[in-house]
Design a protein around this motif. Structure first.
Motif, PDB file in Angstrom:
ATOM      1  N   PHE A  19       0.844  -1.195   0.000  1.00  0.00           N
ATOM      2  CA  PHE A  19       0.000   0.000   0.000  1.00  0.00           C
ATOM      3  C   PHE A  19       0.881   1.248   0.000  1.00  0.00           C
ATOM      4  O   PHE A  19       1.845   1.340   0.765  1.00  0.00           O
ATOM      5  CB  PHE A  19      -0.899   0.000   1.236  1.00  0.00           C
ATOM      6  N   PRO A  20       0.561   2.267  -0.835  1.00  0.00           N
ATOM      7  CA  PRO A  20       1.400   3.476  -0.946  1.00  0.00           C
ATOM      8  C   PRO A  20       1.483   4.258   0.365  1.00  0.00           C
ATOM      9  O   PRO A  20       0.472   4.523   1.014  1.00  0.00           O
ATOM     10  CB  PRO A  20       0.677   4.304  -2.020  1.00  0.00           C
ATOM     11  N   ALA A  21       2.697   4.656   0.724  1.00  0.00           N
ATOM     12  CA  ALA A  21       2.926   5.326   2.001  1.00  0.00           C
ATOM     13  C   ALA A  21       2.434   6.763   2.024  1.00  0.00           C
ATOM     14  O   ALA A  21       2.225   7.327   3.102  1.00  0.00           O
ATOM     15  CB  ALA A  21       4.426   5.297   2.329  1.00  0.00           C
ATOM     16  N   ASP A  22       2.215   7.377   0.840  1.00  0.00           N
ATOM     17  CA  ASP A  22       1.867   8.793   0.825  1.00  0.00           C
ATOM     18  C   ASP A  22       0.382   9.073   1.001  1.00  0.00           C
ATOM     19  O   ASP A  22      -0.008  10.199   1.331  1.00  0.00           O
ATOM     20  CB  ASP A  22       2.348   9.431  -0.485  1.00  0.00           C
ATOM     21  N   LEU A  23      -0.468   8.074   0.836  1.00  0.00           N
ATOM     22  CA  LEU A  23      -1.907   8.331   0.838  1.00  0.00           C
ATOM     23  C   LEU A  23      -2.474   8.757   2.197  1.00  0.00           C
ATOM     24  O   LEU A  23      -3.334   9.649   2.244  1.00  0.00           O
ATOM     25  CB  LEU A  23      -2.668   7.123   0.288  1.00  0.00           C
ATOM     26  N   PRO A  24      -2.078   8.155   3.317  1.00  0.00           N
ATOM     27  CA  PRO A  24      -2.633   8.615   4.595  1.00  0.00           C
ATOM     28  C   PRO A  24      -2.406  10.106   4.843  1.00  0.00           C
ATOM     29  O   PRO A  24      -3.329  10.816   5.266  1.00  0.00           O
ATOM     30  CB  PRO A  24      -1.895   7.758   5.629  1.00  0.00           C
ATOM     31  N   LYS A  25      -1.223  10.584   4.579  1.00  0.00           N
ATOM     32  CA  LYS A  25      -0.902  11.999   4.791  1.00  0.00           C
ATOM     33  C   LYS A  25      -1.763  12.884   3.897  1.00  0.00           C
ATOM     34  O   LYS A  25      -2.293  13.911   4.330  1.00  0.00           O
ATOM     35  CB  LYS A  25       0.582  12.248   4.506  1.00  0.00           C
ATOM     36  N   LEU A  26      -1.922  12.488   2.628  1.00  0.00           N
ATOM     37  CA  LEU A  26      -2.730  13.275   1.700  1.00  0.00           C
ATOM     38  C   LEU A  26      -4.183  13.351   2.164  1.00  0.00           C
ATOM     39  O   LEU A  26      -4.804  14.425   2.118  1.00  0.00           O
ATOM     40  CB  LEU A  26      -2.657  12.669   0.292  1.00  0.00           C
ATOM     41  N   TYR A  27      -4.716  12.229   2.620  1.00  0.00           N
ATOM     42  CA  TYR A  27      -6.122  12.222   3.048  1.00  0.00           C
ATOM     43  C   TYR A  27      -6.340  13.100   4.276  1.00  0.00           C
ATOM     44  O   TYR A  27      -7.324  13.846   4.352  1.00  0.00           O
ATOM     45  CB  TYR A  27      -6.601  10.797   3.293  1.00  0.00           C
ATOM     46  N   ILE A  28      -5.444  13.024   5.224  1.00  0.00           N
ATOM     47  CA  ILE A  28      -5.625  13.832   6.436  1.00  0.00           C
ATOM     48  C   ILE A  28      -5.412  15.305   6.148  1.00  0.00           C
ATOM     49  O   ILE A  28      -6.205  16.165   6.575  1.00  0.00           O
ATOM     50  CB  ILE A  28      -4.699  13.328   7.553  1.00  0.00           C
ATOM     51  N   GLU A  29      -4.377  15.659   5.398  1.00  0.00           N
ATOM     52  CA  GLU A  29      -4.082  17.066   5.145  1.00  0.00           C
ATOM     53  C   GLU A  29      -5.135  17.720   4.255  1.00  0.00           C
ATOM     54  O   GLU A  29      -5.610  18.829   4.546  1.00  0.00           O
ATOM     55  CB  GLU A  29      -2.690  17.205   4.524  1.00  0.00           C
ATOM     56  N   ILE A  30      -5.507  17.064   3.161  1.00  0.00           N
ATOM     57  CA  ILE A  30      -6.511  17.648   2.268  1.00  0.00           C
ATOM     58  C   ILE A  30      -7.883  17.621   2.939  1.00  0.00           C
ATOM     59  O   ILE A  30      -8.675  18.559   2.801  1.00  0.00           O
ATOM     60  CB  ILE A  30      -6.527  16.919   0.913  1.00  0.00           C
ATOM     61  N   GLY A  31      -8.156  16.568   3.693  1.00  0.00           N
ATOM     62  CA  GLY A  31      -9.397  16.525   4.461  1.00  0.00           C
ATOM     63  C   GLY A  31      -9.503  17.691   5.421  1.00  0.00           C
ATOM     64  O   GLY A  31     -10.558  18.332   5.545  1.00  0.00           O
ATOM     65  N   ASN A  32      -8.415  18.019   6.105  1.00  0.00           N
ATOM     66  CA  ASN A  32      -8.407  19.149   7.035  1.00  0.00           C
ATOM     67  C   ASN A  32      -8.696  20.465   6.318  1.00  0.00           C
ATOM     68  O   ASN A  32      -9.359  21.350   6.860  1.00  0.00           O
ATOM     69  CB  ASN A  32      -7.067  19.239   7.763  1.00  0.00           C
ATOM     70  N   THR A  33      -8.195  20.613   5.104  1.00  0.00           N
ATOM     71  CA  THR A  33      -8.425  21.831   4.332  1.00  0.00           C
ATOM     72  C   THR A  33      -9.917  22.066   4.092  1.00  0.00           C
ATOM     73  O   THR A  33     -10.396  23.207   4.115  1.00  0.00           O
ATOM     74  CB  THR A  33      -7.692  21.758   2.979  1.00  0.00           C
ATOM     75  N   TYR A  34     -10.649  20.973   3.895  1.00  0.00           N
ATOM     76  CA  TYR A  34     -12.078  21.063   3.581  1.00  0.00           C
ATOM     77  C   TYR A  34     -12.972  20.826   4.800  1.00  0.00           C
ATOM     78  O   TYR A  34     -14.196  20.904   4.681  1.00  0.00           O
ATOM     79  CB  TYR A  34     -12.432  20.047   2.489  1.00  0.00           C
ATOM     80  N   GLY A  35     -12.375  20.544   5.941  1.00  0.00           N
ATOM     81  CA  GLY A  35     -13.176  20.207   7.102  1.00  0.00           C
ATOM     82  C   GLY A  35     -13.880  18.876   6.962  1.00  0.00           C
ATOM     83  O   GLY A  35     -14.970  18.659   7.502  1.00  0.00           O
ATOM     84  N   ILE A  36     -13.260  17.959   6.226  1.00  0.00           N
ATOM     85  CA  ILE A  36     -13.799  16.625   5.966  1.00  0.00           C
ATOM     86  C   ILE A  36     -13.034  15.600   6.781  1.00  0.00           C
ATOM     87  O   ILE A  36     -11.814  15.720   6.967  1.00  0.00           O
ATOM     88  CB  ILE A  36     -13.674  16.274   4.461  1.00  0.00           C
ATOM     89  N   ARG A  37     -13.727  14.580   7.286  1.00  0.00           N
ATOM     90  CA  ARG A  37     -13.062  13.503   8.008  1.00  0.00           C
ATOM     91  C   ARG A  37     -12.168  12.706   7.055  1.00  0.00           C
ATOM     92  O   ARG A  37     -12.561  11.696   6.476  1.00  0.00           O
ATOM     93  CB  ARG A  37     -14.096  12.578   8.646  1.00  0.00           C
ATOM     94  N   GLY A  38     -10.934  13.176   6.904  1.00  0.00           N
ATOM     95  CA  GLY A  38     -10.008  12.524   5.990  1.00  0.00           C
ATOM     96  C   GLY A  38      -9.693  11.095   6.373  1.00  0.00           C
ATOM     97  O   GLY A  38      -9.434  10.259   5.503  1.00  0.00           O
ATOM     98  N   ILE A  46     -11.779   8.920   7.710  1.00  0.00           N
ATOM     99  CA  ILE A  46     -12.865   8.040   7.269  1.00  0.00           C
ATOM    100  C   ILE A  46     -12.942   8.013   5.743  1.00  0.00           C
ATOM    101  O   ILE A  46     -13.260   6.975   5.146  1.00  0.00           O
ATOM    102  CB  ILE A  46     -14.211   8.463   7.892  1.00  0.00           C
ATOM    103  N   ALA A  47     -12.615   9.130   5.087  1.00  0.00           N
ATOM    104  CA  ALA A  47     -12.526   9.137   3.625  1.00  0.00           C
ATOM    105  C   ALA A  47     -11.484   8.122   3.157  1.00  0.00           C
ATOM    106  O   ALA A  47     -11.664   7.449   2.129  1.00  0.00           O
ATOM    107  CB  ALA A  47     -12.174  10.531   3.121  1.00  0.00           C
ATOM    108  N   PHE A  48     -10.395   8.004   3.901  1.00  0.00           N
ATOM    109  CA  PHE A  48      -9.369   6.999   3.612  1.00  0.00           C
ATOM    110  C   PHE A  48      -9.987   5.601   3.637  1.00  0.00           C
ATOM    111  O   PHE A  48      -9.679   4.757   2.790  1.00  0.00           O
ATOM    112  CB  PHE A  48      -8.250   7.121   4.640  1.00  0.00           C
ATOM    113  N   CYS A  49     -10.863   5.357   4.599  1.00  0.00           N
ATOM    114  CA  CYS A  49     -11.514   4.047   4.699  1.00  0.00           C
ATOM    115  C   CYS A  49     -12.468   3.815   3.531  1.00  0.00           C
ATOM    116  O   CYS A  49     -12.612   2.681   3.058  1.00  0.00           O
ATOM    117  CB  CYS A  49     -12.267   3.939   6.025  1.00  0.00           C
TER     118      CYS A  49
END
Length: 216
Positions: A75-94, A96-99
């Motif tokens: 599994f790619p190592a960069d995806l968790p960071k992208l989901y949390i950081e971009i999720g934070n930008t939009y106020g989205i649960r990054g 859970i979006a990862f899930c």
């Protein structure tokens, strides 16, 4: 002396208090960015009750990666960071979006309509079982994650995109804005017929929360 961390499968809930997230056995309130109000919600476990799409991530990048790699070691190592950081930008649960991404891509193993090189982590534009209609293509993992988060934002919010954020989700304007504020509201909307779709995402998230982060 280090104390041993014991993880339990007991129901978890959290309370946002004065800028910090602390454990509580009664309720949850999500800390969100300045454009999204803090909204408390009842919680018995991550897969029960109506769980808002808007909010701050609780699971860590390390937990997300450790859980994903427990199933897919590549599994790619960069995806968790992208989901949390971009999720934070939009106020989205990054987290859970990862899930949701895990569910849509089979733990990034794909094998369905969408291919890995499309960076389409949410099946955006892919309908039916046609191999010729593979859905949308994105230029990079970052753009693919941003499109996914934007699509969730369209469902959960009626607000404008955050300042400076380019629109990369080609189906953003096809969504009835604010029609699905909770993950369970995605049933029959994001996925059709989609019975239990949101609940399945939250069950994955419950497993993430009980996953210890891998040692660095």
């Amino acid at each position: 002396m280090l104390k041993k961390l014991t993880l339990t499968t007991a129901a978890i809930s959290l309370m946002y208090i004065g800028g910090a997230i602390t454990a509580s056995d009664k309720n949850i309130a999500y800390a969100e960015n300045n454009t999204v109000p803090v909204a408390p919600a009842s919680l018995q476990s991550p897969s029960e009750g109506k769980q808002p799409i808007l909010g701050a991530s609780v699971a860590t990048e390390e937990q997300l990666l450790a859980f994903a790699r427990s199933v897919n070691p590549d599994f790619p190592a960069d995806l968790p960071k992208l989901y949390i950081e971009i999720g934070n930008t939009y106020g989205i649960r990054g987290d859970i979006a990862f899930c949701q991404m895990i569910k849509e891509t089979g733990y990034h193993r794909f094998g369905g309509i969408v291919d890995a090189n499309q960076y389409n982590y949410a099946g955006i534009g892919a309908v039916g079982n046609s191999k010729t209609n593979k859905g949308n293509f994105f230029l990079s993992p970052e753009e693919g994650v941003r499109a996914h988060i934007q699509h969730l934002y369209a469902y959960a919010s009626t607000g404008d995109l955050p300042e400076g954020e380019p629109l990369v989700d080609p189906r953003f304007n096809y969504v009835t804005r604010g029609i699905a504020p909770n993950w369970q509201n995605l049933n029959g909307k994001w996925a059709v017929p989609g019975k239990g779709y949101g609940e399945e995402i939250l069950k994955i998230y419950s497993k993430v929360l009980s996953t210890p982060a891998a040692s660095k």
